[in-house]
Structure formats: C-alpha cells, structure tokens
Design a protein around this motif. Structure first.
Motif, PDB file in Angstrom:
ATOM      1  N   LEU A 111      70.084  19.965  -2.124  1.00  0.00           N
ATOM      2  CA  LEU A 111      70.399  21.224  -1.464  1.00  0.00           C
ATOM      3  C   LEU A 111      69.122  21.782  -0.849  1.00  0.00           C
ATOM      4  CD1 LEU A 111      72.283  23.598  -0.780  1.00  0.00           C
ATOM      5  CD2 LEU A 111      71.653  24.613  -2.977  1.00  0.00           C
ATOM      6  N   TYR A 112      69.053  21.785   0.489  1.00  0.00           N
ATOM      7  CA  TYR A 112      67.946  22.383   1.224  1.00  0.00           C
ATOM      8  C   TYR A 112      68.492  23.597   1.967  1.00  0.00           C
ATOM      9  CZ  TYR A 112      65.281  18.028   0.576  1.00  0.00           C
ATOM     10  OH  TYR A 112      64.625  16.949   0.049  1.00  0.00           O
ATOM     11  N   ALA A 113      68.128  24.787   1.509  1.00  0.00           N
ATOM     12  CA  ALA A 113      68.611  26.007   2.162  1.00  0.00           C
ATOM     13  C   ALA A 113      67.471  26.973   2.440  1.00  0.00           C
ATOM     14  CB  ALA A 113      69.676  26.679   1.291  1.00  0.00           C
ATOM     15  N   GLY A 114      66.223  26.509   2.342  1.00  0.00           N
ATOM     16  CA  GLY A 114      65.068  27.373   2.538  1.00  0.00           C
ATOM     17  C   GLY A 114      64.897  27.812   3.975  1.00  0.00           C
ATOM     18  N   GLY A 115      64.109  28.884   4.151  1.00  0.00           N
ATOM     19  CA  GLY A 115      63.783  29.346   5.493  1.00  0.00           C
ATOM     20  C   GLY A 115      64.953  29.955   6.227  1.00  0.00           C
ATOM     21  N   ASN A 116      65.805  30.714   5.523  1.00  0.00           N
ATOM     22  CA  ASN A 116      66.928  31.413   6.137  1.00  0.00           C
ATOM     23  C   ASN A 116      66.922  32.872   5.688  1.00  0.00           C
ATOM     24  OD1 ASN A 116      68.852  29.465   7.694  1.00  0.00           O
ATOM     25  ND2 ASN A 116      68.270  28.300   5.862  1.00  0.00           N
ATOM     26  N   ARG A 117      68.079  33.495   5.701  1.00  0.00           N
ATOM     27  CA  ARG A 117      68.189  34.891   5.270  1.00  0.00           C
ATOM     28  C   ARG A 117      69.281  35.065   4.219  1.00  0.00           C
ATOM     29  NH1 ARG A 117      67.912  37.685  11.338  1.00  0.00           N
ATOM     30  NH2 ARG A 117      65.844  36.879  11.883  1.00  0.00           N
ATOM     31  N   PHE A 118      69.493  34.028   3.439  1.00  0.00           N
ATOM     32  CA  PHE A 118      70.477  34.138   2.371  1.00  0.00           C
ATOM     33  C   PHE A 118      70.018  35.187   1.362  1.00  0.00           C
ATOM     34  CE2 PHE A 118      71.172  29.579   3.627  1.00  0.00           C
ATOM     35  CZ  PHE A 118      72.450  29.763   4.129  1.00  0.00           C
ATOM     36  N   HIS A 119      70.980  35.876   0.756  1.00  0.00           N
ATOM     37  CA  HIS A 119      70.630  36.899  -0.219  1.00  0.00           C
ATOM     38  C   HIS A 119      71.571  36.814  -1.421  1.00  0.00           C
ATOM     39  CE1 HIS A 119      73.839  38.754   2.215  1.00  0.00           C
ATOM     40  NE2 HIS A 119      74.148  39.433   1.107  1.00  0.00           N
ATOM     41  N   GLY A 120      71.396  37.731  -2.355  1.00  0.00           N
ATOM     42  CA  GLY A 120      72.219  37.723  -3.552  1.00  0.00           C
ATOM     43  C   GLY A 120      71.589  36.899  -4.660  1.00  0.00           C
ATOM     44  N   HIS A 121      72.389  36.599  -5.683  1.00  0.00           N
ATOM     45  CA  HIS A 121      71.907  35.859  -6.846  1.00  0.00           C
ATOM     46  C   HIS A 121      72.160  34.368  -6.690  1.00  0.00           C
ATOM     47  CE1 HIS A 121      72.204  39.613  -9.647  1.00  0.00           C
ATOM     48  NE2 HIS A 121      71.460  39.807  -8.571  1.00  0.00           N
ATOM     49  N   ILE A 122      71.390  33.578  -7.413  1.00  0.00           N
ATOM     50  CA  ILE A 122      71.679  32.149  -7.492  1.00  0.00           C
ATOM     51  C   ILE A 122      72.994  31.985  -8.244  1.00  0.00           C
ATOM     52  CG2 ILE A 122      70.918  29.938  -8.419  1.00  0.00           C
ATOM     53  CD1 ILE A 122      68.079  30.809  -8.057  1.00  0.00           C
ATOM     54  N   PRO A 123      73.934  31.202  -7.724  1.00  0.00           N
ATOM     55  CA  PRO A 123      75.252  31.089  -8.372  1.00  0.00           C
ATOM     56  C   PRO A 123      75.147  30.640  -9.823  1.00  0.00           C
ATOM     57  CG  PRO A 123      75.292  30.075  -6.202  1.00  0.00           C
ATOM     58  CD  PRO A 123      73.858  30.402  -6.490  1.00  0.00           C
ATOM     59  N   SER A 124      75.910  31.310 -10.683  1.00  0.00           N
ATOM     60  CA  SER A 124      75.916  30.950 -12.102  1.00  0.00           C
ATOM     61  C   SER A 124      76.517  29.572 -12.336  1.00  0.00           C
ATOM     62  CB  SER A 124      76.697  31.996 -12.901  1.00  0.00           C
ATOM     63  OG  SER A 124      78.023  32.105 -12.398  1.00  0.00           O
TER      64      SER A 124
END
Length: 788
Positions: free
Chosen positions: A280-293
C-alpha cells in the motif's frame, strides 16, 4: 502454362530457402513469404543493430530461420507469428511495413532505443495478442488505429516512453485484455483525465498509469475491474477521493496512489475487503482521519507507506500486529499529524523492516527501548516530541545507514554504544537538549558523511591527538574520509578547532555559537588560540612552540605577499574560480523521479564503476528545474565503492570553473533494500570531448566538428584545470584518468574536467621531485589517453 505447373514452380522456388518446411500445392505462400521478408528487411533498414541481433536477416535464409522470429505450425508453418527483439540495443524507427505481418500474434520490441512515433499501420495486426514497446523513446500519441484495429490484444505495454497526449476513450475496445493480462501506459507524459471507459475492461488484471500528468478524479467505473491485482496511479495530478467500489476489489495485491493530490479518508473496513493486499503506497496526498482499525487483519501486508498526509490520532497498536513485515520492507508514517505516545509497535513486529520513519508528527514520550531488536533497520527517522535519553540498545542497529533524531526533547549524553553503528553515513542529533561530551566510540563510524549536532548543550574541547580523547569532541572528525558536512553550532564547545579533514572546508562545517572556540582555518573567523591553550593541549614547552611558530609565521607572510601579487596578475590571464556550496544529499526517490526511473532513454553513458543518466532536479524551494547528470555506482563491481569515496573526497574542496561541479550526492538504499550510491553533477549539454573528436554519426542527427579556435580553447581550459589541481587547490590532486571522455563541454563549449574516481590526493609536503609515499600501484587505464 496451366495453374498446376505455376504452383509447382512456386513451390520449387520456396525450396531454395533451407527453412521452408511446408509447400502446399494450390496456395499462394510464396507471395506471403516475400511480403513477410520485405516487412522485416524494411524494419532492419530503419534501425542500427550494434549487437548483431539482425545479422541473420538476409535473402539466403527463409524468414522462419531468421533469429528472433517464430513461425506457426501446420498449414501456417511459413507464417510469422512472433517477433521478439527485446533488449537488442536497437536504435531507430519502427517500420510501418510491420503492419503487413497479418498473422503476427506477438510483437516485442521492448527495452531498446527506438524513437519516432508508433506507426498507425500496426493497427492492421488484427491477430495480435501481445504488444510490448516499453522502455524506448517513442513519442507522439497513442494511435487510435492501434486500439480500434488490434481488438484482440491481451497484453499492451507502452510504459517508459515519451508518449504525449490524452488516453483515447476508445481504449475500451480492448475487451480481450484477459487474465493474466495487463495494460501499462506508465512513465510517459500523458495528460487529461483517466478515461471512464477503462472500467469496461472488466477482465483486466493490472492497470499501470503511473508517472504521467493525468488530472481530474479517479473514475468510479474503475471499481468494476473486479479481477484487478495491480492498481498503480502514482505520481500524477489526480484529485478527489478514491471511489468506494475500488476498496471492494478483493483481488487487489498492489495499490499505489502515491504523490497525487487525493483526499478523503481510508474506509475503516478496507483491510477486511482487501484481504490479499501486500503493498500500500498512499504517501504524498491529502488523506486524513485515522488509520483503519481493520489493519489488524492485514496479514499479507509487507509495505505500508502513508507518509506526507494529514492522518491524525494515535499510532494504532494494530500496526504492531502485522505478522508478515519482512526484513526488506518499509514502514513510513512521517509528516502526518499523529500524536500521543508510541505504543509497543516496535516490539510486536515479527520481523524488522529496513525503513521506519515517524518524523514530523507530534508523538511524545520516551524512545522505545524495543528499537534495539530491529537489527536489519537501515533508515530510522524519529523527529517528534520524544523526551528522555537515547536508549543504549540503539547500538544494536549495526546496519543503520541514516538516523534522524532532530527536533525532539532528548537529553542526557550520547551512549557509547553509538560506535557500534559502523554503517552510519548520516547522523542528525540537532535541536535537542543533549549534554556532556561526545563519546570517543563515534570514531568507529568511518562512513559518516553528514553529522549534525547543532543546538544542543555539548561541552568539551577538540584535542589534538587521539590519545587525549577522554569523552571530548574528537579530532578524529577530521580523519573521516567520507565526512563532508559537520554541524557543531550552538553548543558549549571550547578549545582549538582542528585544521584537517572536513575542518579544511568552511562550507562543510559550522561551529558558530560556540563562543569559547578558537583557531581553525581563517575562513571560520575564529579568534587566535592563546599560548595557554596550546600549552595545556600540547603539553610541551612553550619555547618548542613559540620559535617554530614565529619562523613559520614570517615564512607564511612572505609567501602570502608573493602569492597575492602573482595571483592578482594571473587572474587577468586565466579563467577565475567559482564558489561551490557544500554538497547536499538527495534521496533515492528524488533521483528515481529525476531520471524517470533511471530510464534507458536518459542514459548518457556507462563506465567501469557506474552509469550516468540525464535528470531533472528541482531546487530547494521546488520552483526551478535544473538539468543534472546522475552517476549511479555499480556497487557489485570491485572497487566501485572506493571510487565513490575517492571522488567525493577529491572534489569536495575543489572550486574551479574548468572542473565539473558536484551538485549533490546520494548514499541510501533502493526500493529493494539494496545499497545505493550516486553522485549528481551539473549537466553539460554538449557532452564529452570524445564525442566531438570521434563522432558516431549513427547515433547523432547532426555531425559534430571542432574548429581550430575551439580546440585551442578546450586545451587551455583543461590546462587551467590541471594547473589548479596540481598547484592551487587545498592539497595537490592527481587525476590519473584524464581522457577525452572525461572532459565535458557546456553550452558555451567551455571544457570541464570530471570523473575523479581514480584520483589521488597527495600527502602533505609533496614536491614534484618527491612523490607521495602513499602513492602505490598502477592507476588509470592502459592507453587511457586516446589520440585526439
């Protein structure tokens, strides 16, 4: 003559080809064979073939006997069904006559140096199943005829080219892209939106649109690709959120949207709906919230990179329960908004990753002592709000290459176990509250290149000899062969600053803010050390110091007066020197981006110890784009690592307009966990002198010639460079590998000497009559100065 006799004569003609295996009476196979041969010979005539891959392509053999060609069976035995010329070093254009090979099923021209546009005539290959054109320098757009004509394509790879334009919506006509097929258009310059029609390719298994300039949102229709295992949209300009249906593609194994402008939250149950996910490569964006449990169920996850987003909350304890983090894997959470204390994540990892980055968050508490169990760790970034001391178990990280503990509230002294980290090249302890003296054991870290200790409370002085090292800042900093960036500013150091090693370069060190320091090179502008300090540190009689000092001072002043007058006169006759900033390290990922993944299209040349690529790097504020040349070392070659060290050492203090300027350096690991070292140079658009003296017109559109004025100018430039190296640098340097290929020409045809991988820094006291005693063995190459 009746038709039967004509047919018999045609068959007899075919028998002249040794490769003819079938002659069907009543067929027109001879015409087809000639047509096939004409198409292949046309292709051969449009490319250069330095490796001889096409040497067997001539009229003396049947085309089915030609190398890299395969024909069918039975009644199609004389029909070409496969043409595989991958990795053949071919240079040139693709012949449009290849479109006449109507029975062709596989066309593989990947990993060559083909240029020009993709011929639309390839769209006539209605039986084509596999088309590989990746890793070339093809330009133009994706031909519409290729998509509408080759409707039977199962595998299409056009990646790593220079294709431009939009992705045609007609791509949906490729409905036969079936398992285990894929569509790869990555690493081009395609722009516009991702076509929603891609969602019609319901049997597609791999989708690669990475490293383009695509914009807009991710189409919800891509959620219909239920068989997808690879979903790669990284490094584009995509915006908006990920459509919910994509999180339900249970077959996904690789998911990358890294380096876009995507936003939204990761669904809480995403790891339940993606049970096969490994990367899973999702770096360098604007995702927010918590890491899914649901992360607790990600039993196959091996790479988890979500750095440089807006994630918040505490680092979830579930992160430590991932059971398959392998030794070559990476855990990157830096540059988010995580807070709270760090849970027992580290101790729960069943195997140690090579990369653990948590910096630029708001994590508090003590550094976990469990960090010592990650013995395969090579990169450790923990810059947060940690407090307390550095646990001594950090010395267990003997493979560590880069450690960044800056901007915490760490205190106490540096543990002596830091000397066990013998692989360190970068150590940043700045902006903390460390006290005491720097341990002697740090002298074992001989590979250090950058050491930053500014803004702490260190004390002690800099002794002159190793025997006096009793917990004070050691002189052996000056003995590091690779260290070129040392920051000791804003501490409480006292005593005399050494004048050896890194301390000879004012741009490579910083000692400001230490009001009790003295001595050092003149460029540091420190006060002269008193005789009391000299007596205390040297522990020798004052007379033994004063007499030689006075005599030496008189000699130096006399020489300086003479040199000043001579040099002032010389400046009017020869090129001047230019200043060079201290070399700043760049990351492996920056160099990957700058060179398009070290694409062969950017390959400038290859030598014994490395390959040189053209690249584009942005400046520190990310506005101006600079052309650079990146020399990537072949570390598996004996002597390559030594060559890297020698080149960095030899050039770090060199400043002259006729020397190739080192802009940056990289000492890191690649995406596979392997050691990686590279040097970044200023790009010279007119190439090397070798290409002008001995031009290879096959690979150049314009033949190169040097007139007499240019030749004399180049000779003068090289002479000025050698004069500087031998007599006017900080220490005499012998190049040992001077040849036309190591002389580069800029846009104004000014010559610059480069490649110091075999250079030798002569010992102090060297004269032309007495060579350095450390000069041992033969250097350079046999016949290393070709006739010009």
């Amino acid at each position: 003559m009746n038709p039967l006799m004509i047919t018999i004569l045609l068959c007899s003609t075919l028998l002249l080809y040794p490769g003819a295996t079938v002659c069907s009476l009543g067929s027109s196979g001879g015409g087809a064979t000639n047509k096939q041969a004409a198409a292949l010979l046309s292709f051969r005539s449009m490319v250069s073939d330095p490796s001889g891959a096409l040497a067997s392509w001539n009229a003396s053999n049947h085309p089915c006997r030609w190398r890299r060609v395969a024909c069918g069976r039975g009644r199609h035995a004389s029909r070409l069904v496969s043409l595989n010329l991958s990795s053949s070093a071919l240079y040139g254009r693709i012949s449009p006559l290849l479109g006449n090979l109507s029975f062709l099923r596989v066309l593989d021209l990947g990993a060559n140096q083909l240029v020009g546009e993709i011929p639309p005539e390839l769209g006539r290959l209605s039986r084509l199943r596999v088309l590989y054109l990746f890793l070339n320098s093809l330009q133009g757009g994706i031909p519409l005829a290729l998509l509408t004509g080759c409707t039977g394509l199962r595998k299409l790879d056009l990646g790593f080219n220079r294709l431009h334009g939009k992705i045609p919506p007609e791509i949906c006509t490729l409905r036969n892209l079936i398992l285990p097929s894929y569509l790869n258009l990555g690493n081009n310059t395609l722009f516009g939106e991702v076509p929603a029609t891609l969602g019609n390719l319901s049997q597609l298994k791999a989708l690669g649109l990475y490293l383009n300039q695509l914009s807009g949102g991710v189409p919800p229709s891509l959620g219909h690709l239920y068989n997808l295992t690879i979903f790669d949209l990284q490094q584009n300009n995509l915006t908006g959120s990920i459509p919910p249906k994509i999180w339900n593609i249970s077959s996904l194994n690789y998911f990358s949207t890294e380096a876009n402008e995507l936003s939204g939250m990761l669904p809480p149950n995403m790891f339940y709906t993606l049970p096969m996910l490994e990367i899973l490569y999702a770096g360098g964006n604007r995702f927010h919230g918590h890491i899914p449990s649901s992360l607790v169920s990600a039993s196959n996850l091996s790479k988890f990179l979500i750095a440089q987003n807006h994630f918040s909350g505490v680092v979830p304890p579930e992160l430590g329960r991932i059971s398959k983090l392998l030794p070559v894997d990476r855990l990157a959470l830096e540059d988010n908004r995580f807070n709270g204390t760090l849970p027992s994540v580290v101790s729960n990892l069943s195997a140690s990753p090579t990369t653990l980055t948590l910096s630029d968050n708001k994590i508090v508490g003590n550094m976990p002592t469990e960090i010592g169990i990650l013995q395969n760790l090579r990169i450790l970034w923990l810059g947060n709000n940690f407090s307390g001391t550095i646990p001594p178990v950090i010395g267990n990280l003997t493979q560590l290459n880069s450690s960044d503990l800056r901007m915490n509230f760490l205190s106490g002294s540096i543990p002596i176990s830091v000397g066990n980290m013998v692989s360190l090249s970068i150590l940043d302890l700045s902006l903390n509250n460390f006290t005491g003296k720097i341990p002697v054991t740090i002298g074992k870290c001989k590979l250090l290149q950058i050491l930053n200790m500014q803004h702490n409370l260190f004390i002690g002085n800099i002794p002159l000899s190793f025997s006096e090292l009793k917990g004070q800042i050691p002189k052996f900093f000056g003995d590091f062969r690779t260290l070129y960036d040392l920051n000791l500013s804003y501490n409480n150091f006292d005593g005399e600053v050494p004048v050896v090693g890194v301390f000879t370069n004012a741009t490579g060190i910083s000692v400001q803010g230490n009001v009790k320091l003295c001595g050092g090179i003149p460029d540091l502008h420190l006060p002269t050390c008193s005789l009391q300090i000299s007596k205390r540190r040297h522990k020798v009689p004052v007379s033994a110091i004063v007499v030689p000092l006075v005599a030496t001072t008189i000699c130096i002043l006399s020489l300086l007066l003479f040199f000043h007058a001579w040099y002032k006169k010389r400046l009017t006759k020869s090129p001047s020197t230019t200043s060079m900033r201290g070399h700043q390290l760049v990351s492996y990922q920056q160099l990957v981006h700058a060179t398009d993944g070290f694409s062969t299209t950017n390959l400038l040349g290859t030598g014994s110890y490395g390959s040189v690529f053209r690249g584009k790097l942005f400046d520190e504020i990310g506005e101006n784009e600079n052309l650079v040349a990146v020399k990537v070392l072949k570390l598996q070659t004996p002597g390559a690592l030594k060559s890297f060290t020698v080149e960095c050492e030899a050039t770090r203090n060199l400043r002259h307009r006729n020397l190739v300027k080192i802009i940056s350096a990289c000492s890191s690991i690649d995406f596979n966990g392997n050691d990686f070292k590279a040097i970044v140079f200023d790009f010279k658009p007119n190439g090397c002198l070798e290409e002008w003296l001995h031009p290879h017109t096959d690979n150049q559109s314009v033949e190169r010639h040097l007139n007499l004025v240019q030749r004399v100018g180049i000779l003068f430039d090289v002479a000025c460079a050698l004069d500087y190296l031998h007599f006017h640098g900080a220490t005499p340097v012998v190049h040992y590998d001077l040849k036309p290929s190591n002389v580069l020409l800029d846009a104004d045809m000014v010559a610059h000497v480069g490649d110091f991988g075999l250079a030798k820094i002569l010992s102090e006291g060297y004269t032309s009559c007495q060579p350095s005693m450390s000069l041992m063995g033969f250097r350079g190459m046999i016949g290393y100065v070709p006739p010009g």
